[in-house]
Design a protein around this motif. Structure first.
Motif, PDB file in Angstrom:
ATOM      1  N   ASP A   1      -5.718  14.105  16.599  1.00 28.61           N
ATOM      2  CA  ASP A   1      -4.398  14.683  16.906  1.00 28.61           C
ATOM      3  C   ASP A   1      -3.539  14.779  15.644  1.00 28.61           C
ATOM      4  O   ASP A   1      -2.843  15.782  15.414  1.00 28.61           O
ATOM      5  CB  ASP A   1      -3.687  13.837  17.969  1.00 28.61           C
ATOM      6  N   GLY A   2      -3.601  13.726  14.814  1.00 25.43           N
ATOM      7  CA  GLY A   2      -2.832  13.744  13.574  1.00 25.43           C
ATOM      8  C   GLY A   2      -3.357  14.786  12.605  1.00 25.43           C
ATOM      9  O   GLY A   2      -2.584  15.427  11.878  1.00 25.43           O
ATOM     10  N   LEU A   3      -4.649  14.950  12.609  1.00 28.57           N
ATOM     11  CA  LEU A   3      -5.258  15.942  11.730  1.00 28.57           C
ATOM     12  C   LEU A   3      -4.807  17.350  12.117  1.00 28.57           C
ATOM     13  O   LEU A   3      -4.434  18.158  11.262  1.00 28.57           O
ATOM     14  CB  LEU A   3      -6.785  15.831  11.820  1.00 28.57           C
TER      15      LEU A   3
ATOM     16  N   ARG B   1      -6.025  13.728  -2.142  1.00 28.41           N
ATOM     17  CA  ARG B   1      -6.247  14.336  -0.823  1.00 28.41           C
ATOM     18  C   ARG B   1      -7.721  14.236  -0.420  1.00 28.41           C
ATOM     19  O   ARG B   1      -8.053  13.930   0.725  1.00 28.41           O
ATOM     20  CB  ARG B   1      -5.815  15.807  -0.828  1.00 28.41           C
ATOM     21  N   ASN B   2      -8.594  14.464  -1.380  1.00 27.72           N
ATOM     22  CA  ASN B   2     -10.025  14.432  -1.088  1.00 27.72           C
ATOM     23  C   ASN B   2     -10.492  13.027  -0.729  1.00 27.72           C
ATOM     24  O   ASN B   2     -11.290  12.833   0.199  1.00 27.72           O
ATOM     25  CB  ASN B   2     -10.799  14.951  -2.303  1.00 27.72           C
ATOM     26  N   THR B   3      -9.978  12.044  -1.469  1.00 32.76           N
ATOM     27  CA  THR B   3     -10.332  10.647  -1.181  1.00 32.76           C
ATOM     28  C   THR B   3      -9.829  10.243   0.204  1.00 32.76           C
ATOM     29  O   THR B   3     -10.545   9.597   0.979  1.00 32.76           O
ATOM     30  CB  THR B   3      -9.741   9.711  -2.249  1.00 32.76           C
ATOM     31  N   ALA B   4      -8.594  10.628   0.527  1.00 31.74           N
ATOM     32  CA  ALA B   4      -8.033  10.305   1.839  1.00 31.74           C
ATOM     33  C   ALA B   4      -8.868  10.932   2.957  1.00 31.74           C
ATOM     34  O   ALA B   4      -9.149  10.296   3.981  1.00 31.74           O
ATOM     35  CB  ALA B   4      -6.586  10.795   1.926  1.00 31.74           C
TER      36      ALA B   4
ATOM     37  N   LEU C   1       0.828  -1.197   0.000  1.00 29.99           N
ATOM     38  CA  LEU C   1       0.000   0.000   0.000  1.00 29.99           C
ATOM     39  C   LEU C   1       0.869   1.258   0.000  1.00 29.99           C
ATOM     40  O   LEU C   1       0.613   2.218  -0.736  1.00 29.99           O
ATOM     41  CB  LEU C   1      -0.923  -0.006   1.225  1.00 29.99           C
ATOM     42  N   GLU C   2       1.915   1.241   0.815  1.00 31.50           N
ATOM     43  CA  GLU C   2       2.830   2.389   0.861  1.00 31.50           C
ATOM     44  C   GLU C   2       3.493   2.606  -0.498  1.00 31.50           C
ATOM     45  O   GLU C   2       3.683   3.751  -0.937  1.00 31.50           O
ATOM     46  CB  GLU C   2       3.889   2.167   1.941  1.00 31.50           C
TER      47      GLU C   2
ATOM     48  N   LEU D   1      -1.364   6.317   7.171  1.00 36.13           N
ATOM     49  CA  LEU D   1      -1.233   6.432   5.719  1.00 36.13           C
ATOM     50  C   LEU D   1      -2.235   7.446   5.152  1.00 36.13           C
ATOM     51  O   LEU D   1      -1.921   8.211   4.245  1.00 36.13           O
ATOM     52  CB  LEU D   1      -1.459   5.066   5.062  1.00 36.13           C
ATOM     53  N   LEU D   2      -3.427   7.443   5.702  1.00 38.97           N
ATOM     54  CA  LEU D   2      -4.443   8.382   5.239  1.00 38.97           C
ATOM     55  C   LEU D   2      -4.031   9.819   5.535  1.00 38.97           C
ATOM     56  O   LEU D   2      -4.193  10.713   4.700  1.00 38.97           O
ATOM     57  CB  LEU D   2      -5.789   8.071   5.904  1.00 38.97           C
ATOM     58  N   LEU D   3      -3.491  10.047   6.726  1.00 40.54           N
ATOM     59  CA  LEU D   3      -3.030  11.390   7.087  1.00 40.54           C
ATOM     60  C   LEU D   3      -1.894  11.831   6.170  1.00 40.54           C
ATOM     61  O   LEU D   3      -1.822  12.991   5.751  1.00 40.54           O
ATOM     62  CB  LEU D   3      -2.579  11.419   8.544  1.00 40.54           C
TER      63      LEU D   3
END
Length: 658
Positions: free
Chosen positions: A64-66, A47-50, A4-5, A34-36
């Motif tokens: 917190d990551g956001l 970006r929008n899909t993530a 995936l990476e 990975l999404l962040l």
């Protein structure tokens, strides 16, 4: 995870996006990192899909990551994606953002204030208040900008303290915010701010937004300020006081008391300002002051399209109390000004104008004659009826139509039998206009005579008879309209068809069906439109037959009519039209299919059509239901679309559809 990476590092945008799609619905929190990371991808689609997938996880798992993405100074895309996600989460993130505000990063503090400012969440009020004294001036100014939405006593007090501290960077927006809040407790501070040249403009504006009448005496004197900008702000503030319901006499009394006769010269200077808002305010004030001296300067502006309505309103203010003051203005050689004065007098509607309007019925300018006729009917000058009748034979058709409107308005005082007799007049203009009046006044007793007039040798007379029947709407008038379907003139057949579609009735469908094969294209178009009005299931079959008509306009009209009827049979017929060789027909069909709930699958392929207008039609229709796979198809188009208009439309659709 390693695969995936690797996919998320691929050069192909679609590969990266589809890799993220593979995560969707999987509960493992290990994907969140990975999404962040993908929210910082160069592609907006990725970006929008993530973001979409991330927001499906529990808030505690990624918040917190956001928030950490707000610190990405070198990646504006990541920051913007994070801000957009926080905005979408709305009030759910308020507690987390309040906690995150305790940071040394001034940019992050500003981002947080901006996001919280859009929520109108009372829980953020203490933070907003604290931000008013933030070490960074940008944070303070941003907090002030948003705090105007919070109507709390503590906020008003804090803003007042900022004004009193006299820091121009924050005092200016603070004064402005107090106006938006509209709390009267701010008035003393705003009045004090008037003494400061740097705060005078927002103070004037805010005082007018609060709209307390007693503050006018402090605002008005600044109309004589040496600064033209201040004068302009005072003018616009006076208009705000008026719009907020402050009595016009109260406003003008204060102006006269404070400024005196000097106000006339000041206002007549500003009516020529380069700023439209200032001009409108100056014009309004001249009207409220009701000074007849304003007539001449305002007349000079009356022909400017952007200000005609404002000037007319000012004239009405002045003339309503003294209608006779307008009389001298009719004596002008300027035909446009004369028309303007007629319009003003028409609005005022005083009988004092009757003699002038009666004389203007003979004016050499046709437009003026028309205005005079209509005005006389509005003020109810019954003595002018005989004179207005003479205009039924006017050389200009517009004047004739005005006479018809005027006489129809006074229909209660007309002799129906007189106008029935005029249907046999030797002048076709008289016959035509008599028929129009009989229809407008609802003279059902005239139907037989109008039916006889359907045989008139002049087409325009017969056409107006058809229009009269459509207004009368009786069974007898329907029979005459059906008879008109056989007229030799195609315009009359078309007009009769449309009239029958509007009023419906027994036998109408059968009569209209005969004209589906009429030799004239415009008649067949009219029949298709009439079928749509009938909303009769029987019309579907003849409309489908019209889809193979030789004339493209007839086909397009049939398509639109079928979409309004909306049956399954109509849908099937329209789907077949998507293969038509005529691009315009295809586009019309795509738009017509918008009225059907389940036509998306057939429209999606046209997002790849070679014709940009066809792609645009597909985007417009699909954009109304941009969910699920349709949204993904639109996003895919965004990456490949080269036409700027289509691309902008797609972006608008995706932005407006959550």
């Amino acid at each position: 995870m390693q695969d995936l990476e690797r996919l998320l590092r691929d050069d192909d945008v679609e590969v990266r996006r589809e890799a993220l799609e593979g995560i969707k619905g999987k509960p493992h929190f290990s994907y969140i990192k990975l999404l962040l990371s993908a929210m910082g991808d160069p592609s907006w689609r990725v970006r929008n899909t993530a973001t979409d997938i991330l927001l499906e996880y529990p808030l505690d798992s990624y918040i917190d990551g956001l928030i950490q993405l707000l610190y990405c100074d070198d990646n504006a895309g990541a920051r913007n994606a994070a801000i957009e996600a926080l905005v979408r989460l709305n009030r759910k993130v308020t507690p987390f953002l309040i906690k995150a505000f305790k940071t040394h990063n001034r940019d992050v503090r500003k981002f947080i204030i901006d996001v919280l400012g859009g929520f109108s969440d009372e829980r953020s009020s203490p933070l907003m208040l604290d931000a008013l004294s933030d070490a960074d001036e940008n944070v303070r100014a941003t907090a002030i900008e948003h705090i105007g939405k919070i109507k709390e006593a503590s906020v008003v007090d804090a803003l007042i303290r900022i004004i009193e501290a006299d820091d121009i960077w924050t005092a200016y927006p603070a004064a402005d915010a107090l106006g938006r809040i509209g709390d009267k407790r701010a008035i003393p501070a705003l009045l004090k701010a008037l003494e400061s040249k740097t705060l005078r403009i927002p103070a004037l504006k805010s005082l007018s937004m609060i709209g307390e009448p007693e503050t006018l005496k402090f605002v008005v004197p600044f109309i004589k300020d040496s600064s033209k900008t201040i004068q302009q702000e005072v003018l616009m503030s006076l208009e705000r006081f008026y719009r907020r319901g402050v009595n016009e006499d109260f406003i003008t009394d204060e102006i006269k008391k404070s400024v005196g006769d000097e106000i006339f010269d000041i206002l007549t200077t500003h009516i020529w300002s380069k700023k439209p808002g200032v001009r409108m305010s100056a014009i309004l004030m001249l009207g409220l002051l009701k000074d007849e001296r304003a007539y001449n300067p305002l007349l000079e502006i009356s022909q400017e399209e952007n200000f005609e309505d404002d000037v007319k309103r000012a004239f009405v203010f002045i003339g309503r109390d003294r209608p006779e003051s307008l009389l001298k203005l009719f004596k002008t050689d300027n035909v446009y000004q004369k028309r303007f004065i007629c319009g003003v007098a028409d609005i005022i509607g005083s009988l004092v104008y009757a003699p002038v309007f009666e004389s203007l019925l003979y004016d050499e300018d046709g437009h003026t004659r028309a205005l005079a006729a209509v005005a006389l009917s509005k003020i109810g000058d019954l003595g002018s009826i005989e004179q207005i009748k003479k205009l039924l034979d006017d050389p200009y058709e517009d004047v004739q139509e005005a006479a018809v409107r005027a006489l129809s308005r006074m229909g209660s005082w007309l002799s129906v039998h007189e106008f029935i007799s005029l249907l046999r007049d030797g002048n076709p203009k008289i016959r035509k206009n008599a028929a129009a009046i009989l229809g407008r006044i609802g003279a059902v007793e005239a139907i037989p005579a109008l039916g006889f007039a359907l045989k008139d040798e002049v087409v325009s007379v017969r056409k107006v008879c058809v229009e009269a029947f459509s207004m009368l709407k009786t069974e007898e008038s329907i029979r005459f309209l059906i008879l008109a379907l056989t007229d030799e003139d195609p315009h009359i057949r078309a007009s009769a068809a449309l009239s029958l579609g509007q009023i419906k009735g027994e036998g109408v469908f059968e009569a209209l069906s005969v004209l589906t094969s009429d030799i004239d294209d415009s008649v067949r178009v009219a029949v298709s439109k009439a079928f749509a009005m009938l909303q009769d299931p029987r019309t579907v079959k003849p409309l489908i037959a019209s889809l193979s008509d030789k004339n493209g306009f007839v086909v397009a009209t049939a398509i639109e009519s079928l979409s309004k009827i909306g049956s399954s049979e109509a849908r099937s017929a329209l789907l077949k039209m998507l293969t038509n060789k005529d691009a315009e027909i295809v586009r019309t069909t795509i738009r017509a299919l918008a009225s059907f709930e389940d036509a998306e699958d057939e429209i999606v392929p046209f997002l790849k059509d070679s014709d940009w207008a066809t792609r645009m039609a597909a985007v417009e229709v699909l954009g109304r239901r941009a969910k699920g796979y349709i949204r993904k198809e639109l996003e895919r188009l965004l990456d490949t679309e080269e036409d700027i208009i289509v691309k902008q439309t797609v972006m608008d659709v995706l932005r407006d559809t959550p």
